[in-house]
Write a protein that holds these residues in place. Structure first.
Motif, PDB file in Angstrom:
ATOM      1  N   GLU A   1      35.549  34.774  70.262  1.00 36.29           N
ATOM      2  CA  GLU A   1      35.757  33.687  69.291  1.00 36.29           C
ATOM      3  C   GLU A   1      36.559  34.108  68.069  1.00 36.29           C
ATOM      4  N   ARG A   2      36.828  35.408  67.910  1.00 35.82           N
ATOM      5  CA  ARG A   2      37.577  35.876  66.737  1.00 35.82           C
ATOM      6  C   ARG A   2      38.954  35.239  66.664  1.00 35.82           C
ATOM      7  N   ARG A   3      39.322  34.783  65.476  1.00 37.38           N
ATOM      8  CA  ARG A   3      40.684  34.343  65.195  1.00 37.38           C
ATOM      9  C   ARG A   3      41.113  34.952  63.865  1.00 37.38           C
ATOM     10  N   SER A   4      42.393  34.957  63.640  1.00 45.39           N
ATOM     11  CA  SER A   4      42.882  35.450  62.351  1.00 45.39           C
ATOM     12  C   SER A   4      42.554  34.441  61.261  1.00 45.39           C
ATOM     13  N   CYS A   5      41.927  34.904  60.203  1.00 46.12           N
ATOM     14  CA  CYS A   5      41.549  34.031  59.092  1.00 46.12           C
ATOM     15  C   CYS A   5      42.394  34.409  57.871  1.00 46.12           C
ATOM     16  N   ARG A   6      43.123  33.433  57.355  1.00 40.37           N
ATOM     17  CA  ARG A   6      44.076  33.706  56.263  1.00 40.37           C
ATOM     18  C   ARG A   6      43.740  32.977  54.977  1.00 40.37           C
ATOM     19  N   SER A   7      42.592  32.308  54.944  1.00 46.52           N
ATOM     20  CA  SER A   7      42.210  31.578  53.729  1.00 46.52           C
ATOM     21  C   SER A   7      40.736  31.863  53.436  1.00 46.52           C
TER      22      SER A   7
ATOM     23  N   PRO B   1      56.182  40.549  54.389  1.00 44.52           N
ATOM     24  CA  PRO B   1      56.636  39.165  54.251  1.00 44.52           C
ATOM     25  C   PRO B   1      55.533  38.133  54.490  1.00 44.52           C
ATOM     26  N   HIS B   2      54.492  38.535  55.214  1.00 44.12           N
ATOM     27  CA  HIS B   2      53.419  37.570  55.516  1.00 44.12           C
ATOM     28  C   HIS B   2      52.059  38.138  55.120  1.00 44.12           C
ATOM     29  N   TRP B   3      52.024  38.724  53.936  1.00 42.04           N
ATOM     30  CA  TRP B   3      50.790  39.353  53.459  1.00 42.04           C
ATOM     31  C   TRP B   3      50.194  38.601  52.269  1.00 42.04           C
ATOM     32  N   GLY B   4      50.715  37.435  51.964  1.00 40.69           N
ATOM     33  CA  GLY B   4      50.338  36.714  50.747  1.00 40.69           C
ATOM     34  C   GLY B   4      48.844  36.478  50.609  1.00 40.69           C
ATOM     35  N   MET B   5      48.149  36.300  51.732  1.00 41.62           N
ATOM     36  CA  MET B   5      46.712  35.981  51.667  1.00 41.62           C
ATOM     37  C   MET B   5      45.883  37.104  51.060  1.00 41.62           C
ATOM     38  N   LEU B   6      46.421  38.328  51.055  1.00 38.21           N
ATOM     39  CA  LEU B   6      45.670  39.459  50.493  1.00 38.21           C
ATOM     40  C   LEU B   6      45.415  39.270  48.995  1.00 38.21           C
TER      41      LEU B   6
ATOM     42  N   GLY C   1      39.002  37.689  58.838  1.00 39.76           N
ATOM     43  CA  GLY C   1      40.001  38.694  58.474  1.00 39.76           C
ATOM     44  C   GLY C   1      41.267  38.529  59.283  1.00 39.76           C
ATOM     45  N   VAL C   2      42.300  39.179  58.802  1.00 39.07           N
ATOM     46  CA  VAL C   2      43.557  39.166  59.549  1.00 39.07           C
ATOM     47  C   VAL C   2      44.210  40.544  59.451  1.00 39.07           C
ATOM     48  N   TRP C   3      44.796  40.958  60.539  1.00 40.52           N
ATOM     49  CA  TRP C   3      45.523  42.227  60.659  1.00 40.52           C
ATOM     50  C   TRP C   3      46.909  42.022  60.060  1.00 40.52           C
ATOM     51  N   LEU C   4      47.311  42.888  59.152  1.00 38.83           N
ATOM     52  CA  LEU C   4      48.635  42.766  58.549  1.00 38.83           C
ATOM     53  C   LEU C   4      49.488  43.954  58.987  1.00 38.83           C
ATOM     54  N   GLY C   5      50.636  43.656  59.583  1.00 38.58           N
ATOM     55  CA  GLY C   5      51.458  44.690  60.229  1.00 38.58           C
ATOM     56  C   GLY C   5      52.101  45.635  59.221  1.00 38.58           C
ATOM     57  N   LEU C   6      51.852  46.912  59.371  1.00 38.87           N
ATOM     58  CA  LEU C   6      52.328  47.924  58.418  1.00 38.87           C
ATOM     59  C   LEU C   6      53.164  48.971  59.168  1.00 38.87           C
TER      60      LEU C   6
ATOM     61  N   PRO D   1      38.183  28.778  67.880  1.00 40.17           N
ATOM     62  CA  PRO D   1      38.328  29.745  68.967  1.00 40.17           C
ATOM     63  C   PRO D   1      39.213  29.176  70.066  1.00 40.17           C
ATOM     64  N   ARG D   2      39.886  30.052  70.795  1.00 37.24           N
ATOM     65  CA  ARG D   2      40.676  29.568  71.933  1.00 37.24           C
ATOM     66  C   ARG D   2      40.514  30.548  73.074  1.00 37.24           C
ATOM     67  N   ASP D   3      40.746  30.051  74.275  1.00 35.52           N
ATOM     68  CA  ASP D   3      40.609  30.908  75.451  1.00 35.52           C
ATOM     69  C   ASP D   3      41.972  31.520  75.770  1.00 35.52           C
TER      70      ASP D   3
HETATM   71  C1  LIG Z   1      50.151  44.605  64.805  1.00 33.87           C
HETATM   72  C2  LIG Z   1      49.833  43.251  64.213  1.00 33.87           C
HETATM   73  C3  LIG Z   1      50.509  42.844  63.080  1.00 33.87           C
HETATM   74  C4  LIG Z   1      50.212  41.603  62.488  1.00 33.87           C
HETATM   75  N1  LIG Z   1      50.818  41.275  61.311  1.00 33.87           N
HETATM   76  C5  LIG Z   1      50.491  40.115  60.693  1.00 33.87           C
HETATM   77  C6  LIG Z   1      51.029  39.788  59.412  1.00 33.87           C
HETATM   78  O1  LIG Z   1      51.791  40.567  58.820  1.00 33.87           O
HETATM   79  N2  LIG Z   1      50.675  38.602  58.846  1.00 33.87           N
HETATM   80  C7  LIG Z   1      49.800  37.726  59.463  1.00 33.87           C
HETATM   81  O2  LIG Z   1      49.515  36.682  58.907  1.00 33.87           O
HETATM   82  N3  LIG Z   1      49.251  38.025  60.693  1.00 33.87           N
HETATM   83  C8  LIG Z   1      49.565  39.186  61.301  1.00 33.87           C
HETATM   84  N4  LIG Z   1      48.986  39.522  62.504  1.00 33.87           N
HETATM   85  C9  LIG Z   1      48.015  38.592  63.138  1.00 33.87           C
HETATM   86  C10 LIG Z   1      48.664  37.858  64.321  1.00 33.87           C
HETATM   87  O3  LIG Z   1      49.619  36.938  63.855  1.00 33.87           O
HETATM   88  C11 LIG Z   1      47.553  37.164  65.146  1.00 33.87           C
HETATM   89  O4  LIG Z   1      46.623  38.122  65.590  1.00 33.87           O
HETATM   90  C12 LIG Z   1      48.117  36.426  66.339  1.00 33.87           C
HETATM   91  O5  LIG Z   1      48.925  35.341  65.935  1.00 33.87           O
HETATM   92  C13 LIG Z   1      47.023  35.886  67.255  1.00 33.87           C
HETATM   93  O6  LIG Z   1      46.168  34.997  66.565  1.00 33.87           O
HETATM   94  P1  LIG Z   1      44.616  35.251  66.467  1.00 33.87           P
HETATM   95  O7  LIG Z   1      44.398  36.595  65.795  1.00 33.87           O
HETATM   96  O8  LIG Z   1      44.075  34.120  65.641  1.00 33.87           O
HETATM   97  O9  LIG Z   1      44.056  35.272  67.849  1.00 33.87           O
HETATM   98  C14 LIG Z   1      49.252  40.750  63.090  1.00 33.87           C
HETATM   99  C15 LIG Z   1      48.570  41.188  64.237  1.00 33.87           C
HETATM  100  C16 LIG Z   1      48.839  42.425  64.780  1.00 33.87           C
HETATM  101  C17 LIG Z   1      48.048  42.894  65.982  1.00 33.87           C
END
Ligand SMILES: Cc1cc2nc3c(=O)[nH]c(=O)nc-3n(C[C@H](O)[C@H](O)[C@H](O)COP(=O)(O)O)c2cc1C
Length: 191
Positions: free
Chosen positions: A29-35, A84-89, A135-140, A177-179
């Motif tokens: 059920e995990r999804r990226s949360c940005r807010s 470029p897409h780290w604003g939510m931090l 939480g959300v993973w931010l690419g570094l 959540p999505r499958d």
């Molecule tokens: C290596 C990596 C880098 C990512 N970088 C960013 C990022 O810079 N900004 C962001 O908003 N999400 C980032 N994400 C999150 C992805 O966009 C997200 O995991 C993907 O769209 C799938 O959505 P979900 O996590 O909700 O399943 C990153 C994820 C990974 C694994």
């Protein structure tokens, strides 16, 4: 069609079937949360997240990870401008930088540190979800420019590699959540 074999008895772990389904929930059920809301993340919750991060598998059990906990608003704001897409931090109550310190690294190829730190990062995200956080993973890594800028802001020595960044807080909005299971992505024995 993939045939999933159900075990009738208990396997090597201590979970029964219902517990097992519960345990799988944060994974499925995990999804990226940005807010995020303003609710702070307690030190106790932070400890659990870091403990999960340090429970990850690593090549030859090298455990190269170190972490920088980002709580200071000024530092979070500065780091949030690096990607470029780290604003939510900037508005997140918590950020965690996952670093690799390769001093004494035991794995046969040092490049394994990326996988080690990625496993740690995913553990943190799954633990966050299980605890009602988002939480959300931010690419570094491997963006050298981002790594250098994060090094400068956070005083990270050259020998230590910033690998990933996660932004964490109590969800303001959480995607549903999505499958993501697609049978055509699975090959058996040969491609
Ligand atoms: C290596 C990596 C880098 C990512 N970088 C960013 C990022 O810079 N900004 C962001 O908003 N999400 C980032 N994400 C999150 C992805 O966009 C997200 O995991 C993907 O769209 C799938 O959505 P979900 O996590 O909700 O399943 C990153 C994820 C990974 C694994």
């Amino acid at each position: 069609m993939i045939r999933l074999r159900e075990r009738s008895g208990r396997s090597g772990n201590s979970l029964g079937r219902n517990d097992m389904e519960e345990a799988l929930k944060p994974i499925l059920e995990r999804r990226s949360c940005r807010s995020y809301t303003d609710q702070p993340v307690s030190d106790e919750a932070l400890y659990k997240l870091l403990r999960a991060g340090m429970a990850a598998p690593s090549a030859m059990n090298s455990q190269p990870w170190e972490f920088i906990v980002l709580r200071d608003d000024g530092i979070k704001a500065a780091v949030s401008r690096v990607g470029p897409h780290w604003g939510m931090l900037k508005t997140a109550p918590l950020g965690i930088l996952v670093l690799a310190n390769l001093e004494g690294y035991r794995a046969t190829r040092k490049e394994f540190f990326v996988q080690d730190c990625s496993a740690s990062t995913q553990n943190i995200l799954l633990a966050a979800h299980a605890m009602g956080l988002g939480g959300v993973w931010l690419g570094l890594y491997p963006h050298e420019d981002r790594m250098e800028e994060v090094r400068r802001i956070c005083g990270i020595p050259q020998a230590v590699i910033p690998v990933t960044l996660v932004s964490i807080g109590y969800p303001g909005q959480m995607p549903l959540p999505r499958d993501s299971f697609f049978e055509q992505k699975v090959h058996t024995n040969v491609y």
